[in-house]
Design an enzyme around this catalytic site. Structure first.
Site, PDB file in Angstrom:
ATOM      1  N   ASP A  83       0.859  -1.190   0.000  1.00 33.22           N
ATOM      2  CA  ASP A  83       0.000   0.000   0.000  1.00 33.22           C
ATOM      3  C   ASP A  83       0.899   1.246   0.000  1.00 33.22           C
ATOM      4  O   ASP A  83       1.824   1.343   0.804  1.00 33.22           O
ATOM      5  CB  ASP A  83      -0.859  -0.055   1.278  1.00 33.22           C
ATOM      6  CG  ASP A  83      -2.025   0.918   1.254  1.00 33.22           C
ATOM      7  OD1 ASP A  83      -2.408   1.358   0.168  1.00 33.22           O
ATOM      8  OD2 ASP A  83      -2.566   1.196   2.349  1.00 33.22           O
ATOM      9  N   HIS A  84       0.633   2.167  -0.903  1.00 31.79           N
ATOM     10  CA  HIS A  84       1.348   3.458  -0.950  1.00 31.79           C
ATOM     11  C   HIS A  84       2.866   3.358  -0.978  1.00 31.79           C
ATOM     12  O   HIS A  84       3.551   3.948  -0.116  1.00 31.79           O
ATOM     13  CB  HIS A  84       0.902   4.375   0.205  1.00 31.79           C
ATOM     14  CG  HIS A  84      -0.495   4.873   0.049  1.00 31.79           C
ATOM     15  ND1 HIS A  84      -0.836   5.852  -0.853  1.00 31.79           N
ATOM     16  CD2 HIS A  84      -1.639   4.492   0.660  1.00 31.79           C
ATOM     17  CE1 HIS A  84      -2.152   6.055  -0.780  1.00 31.79           C
ATOM     18  NE2 HIS A  84      -2.660   5.247   0.109  1.00 31.79           N
ATOM     19  N   ASP A 105       2.563   5.066  -5.397  1.00 31.43           N
ATOM     20  CA  ASP A 105       1.841   6.322  -5.216  1.00 31.43           C
ATOM     21  C   ASP A 105       2.757   7.470  -5.618  1.00 31.43           C
ATOM     22  O   ASP A 105       3.412   8.085  -4.787  1.00 31.43           O
ATOM     23  CB  ASP A 105       1.361   6.468  -3.773  1.00 31.43           C
ATOM     24  CG  ASP A 105       0.646   7.798  -3.556  1.00 31.43           C
ATOM     25  OD1 ASP A 105       0.498   8.562  -4.534  1.00 31.43           O
ATOM     26  OD2 ASP A 105       0.233   8.069  -2.416  1.00 31.43           O
ATOM     27  N   GLU A 142      -1.732   6.077  -8.696  1.00 32.77           N
ATOM     28  CA  GLU A 142      -2.686   7.046  -8.142  1.00 32.77           C
ATOM     29  C   GLU A 142      -2.602   8.353  -8.905  1.00 32.77           C
ATOM     30  O   GLU A 142      -1.519   8.886  -9.132  1.00 32.77           O
ATOM     31  CB  GLU A 142      -2.400   7.310  -6.654  1.00 32.77           C
ATOM     32  CG  GLU A 142      -3.330   8.384  -6.075  1.00 32.77           C
ATOM     33  CD  GLU A 142      -3.246   8.535  -4.557  1.00 32.77           C
ATOM     34  OE1 GLU A 142      -3.092   7.499  -3.875  1.00 32.77           O
ATOM     35  OE2 GLU A 142      -3.340   9.673  -4.065  1.00 32.77           O
ATOM     36  N   HIS A 223      -9.585   4.542  -2.118  1.00 29.67           N
ATOM     37  CA  HIS A 223      -8.814   4.597  -0.862  1.00 29.67           C
ATOM     38  C   HIS A 223      -9.646   5.289   0.202  1.00 29.67           C
ATOM     39  O   HIS A 223     -10.663   5.910  -0.089  1.00 29.67           O
ATOM     40  CB  HIS A 223      -7.513   5.376  -1.085  1.00 29.67           C
ATOM     41  CG  HIS A 223      -6.447   4.554  -1.722  1.00 29.67           C
ATOM     42  ND1 HIS A 223      -5.262   4.261  -1.098  1.00 29.67           N
ATOM     43  CD2 HIS A 223      -6.401   3.943  -2.922  1.00 29.67           C
ATOM     44  CE1 HIS A 223      -4.526   3.525  -1.901  1.00 29.67           C
ATOM     45  NE2 HIS A 223      -5.185   3.311  -3.020  1.00 29.67           N
ATOM     46  N   GLY A 224      -9.160   5.188   1.445  1.00 26.51           N
ATOM     47  CA  GLY A 224      -9.843   5.901   2.532  1.00 26.51           C
ATOM     48  C   GLY A 224     -11.308   5.521   2.605  1.00 26.51           C
ATOM     49  O   GLY A 224     -12.168   6.366   2.832  1.00 26.51           O
ATOM     50  N   SER A 225     -11.618   4.222   2.419  1.00 27.07           N
ATOM     51  CA  SER A 225     -13.021   3.826   2.282  1.00 27.07           C
ATOM     52  C   SER A 225     -13.562   3.067   3.483  1.00 27.07           C
ATOM     53  O   SER A 225     -14.434   2.222   3.348  1.00 27.07           O
ATOM     54  CB  SER A 225     -13.205   3.017   1.000  1.00 27.07           C
ATOM     55  OG  SER A 225     -13.061   3.891  -0.098  1.00 27.07           O
TER      56      SER A 225
HETATM   57 ZN   LIG Z   1      -4.555   4.872   0.657  1.00 29.69          ZN
END
Ligand SMILES: [Zn+2]
Length: 349
Positions: A83-84, A105, A142, A223-225
């Site tokens: 992730d990221h 990212d 992203e 993201h951020g979900s």
């Molecule tokens: Zn994220």
């Protein structure tokens, strides 16, 4: 089943019209909670680790825990995702370790804080995609910048400052050859996403739909979900916590996204809340207890419940047995011979 590529999971999700939850982990209990939820709901699943998680747990512990998960649950298609990733080197080290997909990212510079230019983002993301695809590994890029900060990664802000431009999304997909695309539509990392139940002024589902119309075959990533449900906030506060009132992304908005090309849904905060609430409850109700298992077991069970619920809501439940794993070596062949083309289908405006 061996660890599977995220590309295969997302291609299958597109065929079936569902989304796949990508749940963050830092330790064994979180991996166990996710795998039990996947077994309970018969779901394919993505387990992801951030740079912060890799620093906390150490790469080798994480990787071997993931291998244990694949061994113990041979019926579950399971991908291990970075992730990221903040740089080519971070992605390269994850691929060398055995991750089956990475996120580059490039929306932020390698400091993980400063927004990068479009050209910088394209350059580093394409470099990662070329390197990864040669090795059969999937890549998420992203475009646009998400709000908030998590594990020291993020530009901060509300999430509305750098929302994704659909034309740029098309150009980015064409230039980089990513397998999936994370877009910024107003969501933020962390617990404090919205100060009230989000409407179209802060959560730009219309923008997501516009991007999907231009890139109808591209796997989109939200993201951020986390939904940051009130009952999980309440348990924490009931047992001495001090969370301020906050709102996440309502499940029905995620489901609308899934109808419009979202194939990967990132969830972390909801699980953190569930774990912390369960531990606080034991500490307050049974202060005489000191065996970590007395609070880690309920914490793990609370996370399993959240993950299983999301798996049903995202539609991945019941789909674990739909396909057999394509080996990472065969994925590499597919990228090389063009059967796994990453050239996006672009629709006219
Ligand atoms: Zn994220």
């Amino acid at each position: 089943m061996p660890l599977v590529s995220t590309r295969q999971l997302l291609d299958e999700a597109a065929k079936g019209g569902y989304g796949v939850g990508a749940f963050n982990v830092n330790d064994m209990e979180q991996i166990q909670a996710i795998m039990e939820a996947a077994k309970e709901t018969n779901s394919p699943v993505i387990i992801q680790a951030s740079r912060g998680a890799r620093a906390f747990a150490q790469d080798n512990y994480l990787y071997h825990l993931m291998l244990a998960a694949a061994e113990l649950y041979p019926q579950i298609p399971l991908a291990m995702h970075l992730d990221h990733g903040n740089s080519f080197e971070t992605c390269e080290s994850a691929i060398k370790l055995g991750f089956t997909s990475v996120m580059m990212d490039g929306s932020l510079k390698p400091d993980g804080k400063t927004p990068a230019t479009f050209a910088e983002n394209v350059e580093v993301t394409k470099r990662v995609a070329d390197y990864a695809h040669e090795r059969g590994i999937s890549v998420e890029g992203e475009i646009g910048v998400l709000g908030g900060i998590e594990d020291g990664h993020g530009a901060g802000g509300s999430g509305l400052e750098h929302v994704t431009d659909p034309d740029q999304a098309v150009e980015f997909a064409e230039l980089t050859g990513v397998d999936s695309l994370a877009i910024a539509i107003g969501t933020s990392h962390g617990a404090y996403k919205f100060t009230k139940k989000p409407d179209g002024s802060v959560l730009k589902m219309d923008l997501l739909i516009a991007i999907h119309k231009r890139l109808p075959k591209t796997h989109l990533v939200m993201h951020g979900s986390s939904s940051v449900p009130k009952d999980l906030q309440d348990i924490i506060n009931q047992y001495g916590g001090k969370l301020k009132e906050t709102w996440g992304v309502p499940v029905e908005e995620i489901q609308l996204g899934i109808k419009n090309g979202v194939r990967k849904v990132n969830v972390d905060t909801d699980n953190r809340l569930a774990i912390t609430g369960a531990i606080r409850k034991v500490f307050v109700e049974s202060p005489e207890k000191f065996d970590p298992r007395d609070y880690m077991k309920p914490a793990r069970a609370a996370m399993q419940k959240v993950v299983a619920t999301r798996m049903v809501q995202f539609g991945q439940a019941g789909h674990a047995g739909d396909y057999t794993a394509i080996s990472i070596a065969d994925m590499a062949k597919g990228y090389a011979d063009g059967t796994l083309s990453t050239k996006p289908l672009v629709a006219a405006k």
